[in-house]
Design a protein around this motif. Sequence first.
Motif, PDB file in Angstrom:
ATOM      1  N   VAL A   1       1.592   6.325  -7.220  1.00  0.00           N
ATOM      2  CA  VAL A   1       0.466   7.134  -7.698  1.00  0.00           C
ATOM      3  C   VAL A   1       0.740   8.623  -7.486  1.00  0.00           C
ATOM      4  O   VAL A   1       0.491   9.439  -8.379  1.00  0.00           O
ATOM      5  N   SER A   2       1.256   8.975  -6.349  1.00  0.00           N
ATOM      6  CA  SER A   2       1.543  10.397  -6.106  1.00  0.00           C
ATOM      7  C   SER A   2       2.658  10.897  -7.024  1.00  0.00           C
ATOM      8  O   SER A   2       2.609  12.035  -7.497  1.00  0.00           O
ATOM      9  N   THR A   3       3.638  10.069  -7.329  1.00  0.00           N
ATOM     10  CA  THR A   3       4.692  10.464  -8.261  1.00  0.00           C
ATOM     11  C   THR A   3       4.122  10.666  -9.662  1.00  0.00           C
ATOM     12  O   THR A   3       4.486  11.623 -10.357  1.00  0.00           O
TER      13      THR A   3
ATOM     14  N   LEU B   1       2.382   1.626  -3.490  1.00  0.00           N
ATOM     15  CA  LEU B   1       1.341   2.065  -4.419  1.00  0.00           C
ATOM     16  C   LEU B   1       1.034   3.551  -4.243  1.00  0.00           C
ATOM     17  O   LEU B   1       0.887   4.283  -5.232  1.00  0.00           O
ATOM     18  N   CYS B   2       0.965   4.017  -3.026  1.00  0.00           N
ATOM     19  CA  CYS B   2       0.713   5.441  -2.768  1.00  0.00           C
ATOM     20  C   CYS B   2       1.849   6.313  -3.299  1.00  0.00           C
ATOM     21  O   CYS B   2       1.606   7.374  -3.887  1.00  0.00           O
ATOM     22  N   VAL B   3       3.088   5.872  -3.127  1.00  0.00           N
ATOM     23  CA  VAL B   3       4.232   6.640  -3.624  1.00  0.00           C
ATOM     24  C   VAL B   3       4.218   6.679  -5.149  1.00  0.00           C
ATOM     25  O   VAL B   3       4.448   7.741  -5.754  1.00  0.00           O
TER      26      VAL B   3
ATOM     27  N   ALA C   1       0.828  -1.206   0.000  1.00  0.00           N
ATOM     28  CA  ALA C   1       0.000   0.000   0.000  1.00  0.00           C
ATOM     29  C   ALA C   1       0.866   1.260   0.000  1.00  0.00           C
ATOM     30  O   ALA C   1       0.560   2.239  -0.704  1.00  0.00           O
ATOM     31  N   LEU C   2       1.958   1.258   0.742  1.00  0.00           N
ATOM     32  CA  LEU C   2       2.845   2.415   0.760  1.00  0.00           C
ATOM     33  C   LEU C   2       3.522   2.620  -0.600  1.00  0.00           C
ATOM     34  O   LEU C   2       3.605   3.754  -1.089  1.00  0.00           O
TER      35      LEU C   2
END
Length: 96
Positions: free
Chosen positions: A24-26, A20-22, A17-18
């Motif tokens: 997507v935000s990138t 994936l969040c990094v 999850a971490l």
Amino acid sequence: MEISQKLLKFKFHILFALVLCVVVSTLIIVAPRFVTILAYFWPLFLSTALFLVAVVVFAKTSLPATDSHVDKAGEGLLDFVAGPPEHHAVESFKSE
């Protein structure tokens, strides 16, 4: 103690999850805006839309072709590709 043991069960889920969040935000920060992409490709979108409209208009307004002419156009090509029919099996039954 119990909470840390339960968290260790889901360590791969939390890590996924971490990551994936990094990612997507990138992508949101680095990727160009939709308006920029639209401004670059608008001639392609417009020409494709006009071509599709022309195809639909010509399909609606063209006269239907006669079936006899359409069917005969491909028969010569099909006969050439298929070659002459082989009647060896039929001839062997006749000779016996």
